[in-house]
Design a protein around this motif. Structure first.
Motif: not given
Length: 529
Positions: A420-421, A438-439, A446-449
């Motif tokens: 990151g970022p 993976r992010v 926020a929604q993160n996968t």
């Protein structure tokens, strides 16, 4: 009752109100939720309940419950539980099957905002978790205005305590030994410092509460609630003024260190201010004689205070800082370094007084020619000490506005990667497994996968249990854990609003294969807004 006795009793009572413990200034921390995070319920909950470490004002609390479409599902405003004042309750509409996001934001009694989010589902078939969006509000207690007022509170109250101690324990013999000397200037200085402190406390609470409640400071509701808080907080100053001691484990040791640190600092800075007051108030012809009485006595007290200040500061730092590198890697540690530097410079000046000025004043009767120069040197060195110590108190005000680093920082030395970022893609080989992590989009609020592809000898690892834990590293917020679902052979995914604020996060992927030893992969992530 004589005037002197009445004055002493008033001073004792006033000082007593300034040294009572102040656990009420601690930051509110979430300890329990109903429903629990990530639980799947059989039926809709009638309410959402949040229990904190301290009572919070429901009128300045925000609790939202939203569905996948972002529609509000609360049926009323938050209120305090009748059974437990530390619990906030918000009624919820009768919701349908699906996933729901709970976002909360409260204000601690010291004006610090605290927030978080979690999800729950209503079953039996809630479906996949949607892409929730968490409200993003920029907030900090380390604004120039709040730090300025907080500094005034610290300096005034510490000065009042130190002046009181100097008045009753150090300067009293002056009246008997030095003709035409009076201690009334010390009483006046104590009264002014106390008054300034007790006025500044509600002003700080008013400003902080208004800022973080997103309202005007002249809002009548803000004024009424802050008035009630100030009435309780005016006598709850030290220890625990910053709130960190009351929130840090072991709590008893931290409160003791905090009390010793602030008491020792108060005796030092207040005594220095008192010496300047006495220097100005003594008649010129009696100034040296008065200083000969006061300075050696105060030097002994100040020497012990500085030792206690150093010892308690080291003890508190060992508890607050999970690693030595936290001193320069975190904002809290950097502010602490500034404070240490200022206090070290003040101690050098104090050493000059102890080694040069004090011996000359003690030798006054044998060598009176040394006294005028010693008195002048004393004034300059003490003024320099006051400036440096007051600057250190301002640094302490900044320090107390920042959250201590998370204890999880102690584990980041074993991190597999720093990421990151921005979107994260990392490959880690561990225990014969290859993990592709993976992010996306890797954004705060926020929604993160989160996804993990696991292979061994080039073949996908199926049927494993994978749990991700997200831990805020810049402050203590606890760990949010989520189970990843296998969406295809060897590919595990989950979408969640785990990164609730900007900063450094420890992302731990804990893998338990169907056969084989469990293993973990730790990433240190930087999430921006």
């Amino acid at each position: 009752m004589t005037l002197r006795l009445r004055t002493t009793l008033v001073l004792v009572a006033a000082a007593g109100t300034l040294v009572l413990p102040a656990a009420a200034w601690a930051h509110a921390g979430l300890v329990r939720t109903v429903p629990r995070a990530n639980v799947v319920l059989d039926r809709p909950p009638p309410t959402v309940q949040l229990t904190y470490t301290e009572a919070v004002e429901p009128r300045f609390a925000a609790i939202s419950v939203t569905n996948a479409a972002g529609e509000q599902q609360t049926a009323g405003s938050p209120r305090s539980s009748a059974a437990d004042p530390k619990t906030l309750v918000v009624p919820v509409k009768r919701v349908a099957e699906g996933w729901y996001l709970v976002y909360w934001r409260v204000i601690s009694v010291d004006g610090h905002p605290v927030r978080g989010a979690f999800e729950f589902a209503v079953g039996p078939n809630p479906g996949p978790q949607p892409q929730f969006v968490i409200p993003s509000i920029s907030e900090t207690a380390a604004t120039p205005r709040l730090i300025a007022v907080r500094s005034v509170v610290f300096v005034a109250i510490m000065a009042a305590i130190g002046l009181f101690v100097l008045r009753i324990a150090t300067a009293r013999p002056v009246v008997r030994r030095v003709p035409e000397s009076r201690l009334r200037p010390l009483d006046i200085a104590f009264g002014i410092a106390s008054l300034v402190g007790l006025i500044a406390i509600p002003i700080y609470l008013l400003m902080a509460t208004a800022q973080f409640a997103l309202r005007s400071a002249f809002d009548l509701e803000i004024l009424s609630v802050t008035g009630a808080l100030a009435g309780a907080a005016a006598v709850l100053v030290v220890p625990g003024l910053s709130g960190h001691a009351a929130q840090t484990s072991p709590r008893g040791a931290m409160l003791l260190f905090d009390w010793l640190h602030l008491s020792a600092g108060s005796i030092w800075v207040g005594g220095l201010i008192g010496l300047l007051v006495l220097w100005r108030s003594f008649p010129v012809a009696r100034r040296v004689a008065g200083l000969v009485v006061c300075v050696p006595r105060f030097s002994n007290t100040a020497f012990v205070s500085v030792l206690v200040l150093i010892g308690s500061g080291i003890g508190a730092s060992l508890i607050h800082l999970p690693t030595f590198a936290s001193l320069w890697q975190t904002s809290y540690g950097q502010a602490l370094l500034v404070k240490i530097g200022l206090l070290s410079a003040a101690m050098l000046l104090a050493a000059g007084n102890l080694l040069r000025t004090r011996p000359r004043l003690i030798a006054y009767r044998e060598r009176p020619e040394l006294a005028p120069g010693a008195a002048s040197l004393l004034r300059r060195l003490v003024a320099g000490e006051v400036l440096l110590v007051v600057s250190a108190v301002v640094a302490a005000a900044v320090l107390s506005s920042l959250p201590p680093p998370s204890k999880a920082l102690a584990q980041v030395g074993g991190a597999s990667a720093h990421v990151g970022p921005g979107p994260v893609a990392a490959v880690v080989d561990k225990n014969g497994y290859r993990a592709e992590l993976r992010v996306s989009p890797n954004r705060a609020a926020a929604q993160n996968t989160f996804s993990l592809d696991i292979t061994r000898d080039g073949k996908p690892v199926t049927g494993a249990e994978v749990v991700i834990g997200a831990t805020m590293l810049d402050m203590e917020m606890g760990t949010q854990s989520y189970a990843l679902t296998e969406t295809s052979p060897g590919v595990y995914m989950h979408a969640a609003p785990a990164l609730v604020m900007v900063g450094h996060w420890g992302l731990s992927f804990d893998v338990t294969p169907k056969s084989g030893a469990p293993f973990s992969v730790l990433l240190v992530d930087r999430a921006n807004g």
